[in-house]
Motif scaffolding. Structure first.
Motif, PDB file in Angstrom:
ATOM      1  N   PRO A  41       1.375  -1.212   0.136  1.00  0.00           N
ATOM      2  CA  PRO A  41      -0.194  -0.003  -0.017  1.00  0.00           C
ATOM      3  C   PRO A  41       0.820   1.288  -0.388  1.00  0.00           C
ATOM      4  CG  PRO A  41      -0.836  -1.481   1.510  1.00  0.00           C
ATOM      5  CD  PRO A  41      -0.116  -2.105   1.120  1.00  0.00           C
ATOM      6  N   GLY A  42       0.785   1.763  -1.066  1.00  0.00           N
ATOM      7  CA  GLY A  42       1.280   3.613  -1.222  1.00  0.00           C
ATOM      8  C   GLY A  42       2.471   3.348  -1.011  1.00  0.00           C
ATOM      9  N   LYS A  43       2.676   2.022  -2.244  1.00  0.00           N
ATOM     10  CA  LYS A  43       3.850   2.211  -2.896  1.00  0.00           C
ATOM     11  C   LYS A  43       4.316   1.823  -4.505  1.00  0.00           C
ATOM     12  CE  LYS A  43       6.691   1.407   1.778  1.00  0.00           C
ATOM     13  NZ  LYS A  43       7.806   0.095   1.883  1.00  0.00           N
ATOM     14  N   GLU A  44       5.380   2.075  -5.002  1.00  0.00           N
ATOM     15  CA  GLU A  44       5.231   1.331  -6.275  1.00  0.00           C
ATOM     16  C   GLU A  44       5.270   0.063  -6.498  1.00  0.00           C
ATOM     17  OE1 GLU A  44       6.487   5.668  -8.216  1.00  0.00           O
ATOM     18  OE2 GLU A  44       8.462   3.590  -8.266  1.00  0.00           O
ATOM     19  N   ARG A  45       5.141  -0.532  -7.615  1.00  0.00           N
ATOM     20  CA  ARG A  45       5.031  -2.040  -8.086  1.00  0.00           C
ATOM     21  C   ARG A  45       6.685  -2.506  -8.178  1.00  0.00           C
ATOM     22  NH1 ARG A  45       0.763  -4.410 -11.633  1.00  0.00           N
ATOM     23  NH2 ARG A  45      -0.207  -3.477 -10.568  1.00  0.00           N
ATOM     24  N   PRO A  88       7.130  -9.096   7.760  1.00  0.00           N
ATOM     25  CA  PRO A  88       5.884  -8.146   7.847  1.00  0.00           C
ATOM     26  C   PRO A  88       6.000  -7.278   6.459  1.00  0.00           C
ATOM     27  CG  PRO A  88       6.168  -8.667   9.775  1.00  0.00           C
ATOM     28  CD  PRO A  88       7.713  -9.429   9.351  1.00  0.00           C
ATOM     29  N   GLU A  89       7.070  -6.949   6.618  1.00  0.00           N
ATOM     30  CA  GLU A  89       7.538  -6.010   5.325  1.00  0.00           C
ATOM     31  C   GLU A  89       7.558  -7.492   3.906  1.00  0.00           C
ATOM     32  OE1 GLU A  89       9.881  -7.365   7.917  1.00  0.00           O
ATOM     33  OE2 GLU A  89      12.341  -6.986   7.400  1.00  0.00           O
ATOM     34  N   ASP A  90       6.944  -8.323   4.065  1.00  0.00           N
ATOM     35  CA  ASP A  90       7.023  -9.046   2.804  1.00  0.00           C
ATOM     36  C   ASP A  90       5.431  -8.866   2.002  1.00  0.00           C
ATOM     37  OD1 ASP A  90       8.653 -11.601   3.505  1.00  0.00           O
ATOM     38  OD2 ASP A  90       9.744 -10.477   2.280  1.00  0.00           O
ATOM     39  N   THR A  91       4.165  -8.705   2.908  1.00  0.00           N
ATOM     40  CA  THR A  91       3.458  -8.183   3.062  1.00  0.00           C
ATOM     41  C   THR A  91       3.267  -7.357   1.642  1.00  0.00           C
ATOM     42  OG1 THR A  91       2.561  -8.559   5.483  1.00  0.00           O
ATOM     43  CG2 THR A  91       1.052  -6.908   4.092  1.00  0.00           C
ATOM     44  N   ALA A  92       2.495  -7.788   0.569  1.00  0.00           N
ATOM     45  CA  ALA A  92       1.685  -6.690  -0.592  1.00  0.00           C
ATOM     46  C   ALA A  92       1.249  -7.508  -1.559  1.00  0.00           C
ATOM     47  CB  ALA A  92       3.149  -6.427  -1.111  1.00  0.00           C
ATOM     48  N   VAL A  93       0.326  -7.000  -2.462  1.00  0.00           N
ATOM     49  CA  VAL A  93      -0.191  -7.785  -3.210  1.00  0.00           C
ATOM     50  C   VAL A  93       1.313  -8.213  -4.293  1.00  0.00           C
ATOM     51  CG1 VAL A  93      -2.108  -7.533  -5.070  1.00  0.00           C
ATOM     52  CG2 VAL A  93      -2.453  -6.945  -3.199  1.00  0.00           C
TER      53      VAL A  93
END
Length: 122
Positions: A41-45, A88-93
């Protein structure tokens, strides 16, 4: 053109593992490099990993080296991302993508899946 469908995402505790799958339609799957990207969220792909058409060449972003493994099965038209020691920092789509060449550049990929959510709790 190839259609891509990701699966395997979910909620996991830190230190756990997940395996993502990317099922592709079409008979030309083996011609494509297959990549995984992720977007928080809020970050680039951002680039995660890519495998060439044969599965013999693999590239990873530094933050996942030694924890994630990309692979493919051309007979099943499927690419995989095995994720261990999740943080936790791996959390993403997480998105899979198909492209003509091995690249870590998001703009080099024209075919994308819809994404699958990975959430790692601390």
């Amino acid at each position: 053109q190839v259609q891509l469908v990701e699966s395997g995402g979910g909620l996991v505790q830190a230190g756990g593992s997940l395996r993502l799958s990317c099922a592709a339609s079409g008979r030309t799957f083996s011609m494509y490099a297959m990549a995984w990207f992720r977007q928080a969220p809020g970050k680039e792909r951002e680039f995660v990993a890519v495998v060439n058409w044969s599965g013999g060449v693999k590239l990873y972003t530094d933050s996942v080296k030694g924890r994630f493994t990309i692979s493919r099965d051309n007979a099943k038209n499927t690419a995989y991302l095995q994720m261990y020691s999740l943080k936790p920092e791996d959390t993403a789509v997480y998105y899979c993508a198909a492209g003509p060449t091995l690249s870590d550049n998001v703009h080099r990929y024209g075919d994308w899946g819809q994404g699958t959510q990975v959430t790692v709790s601390s």
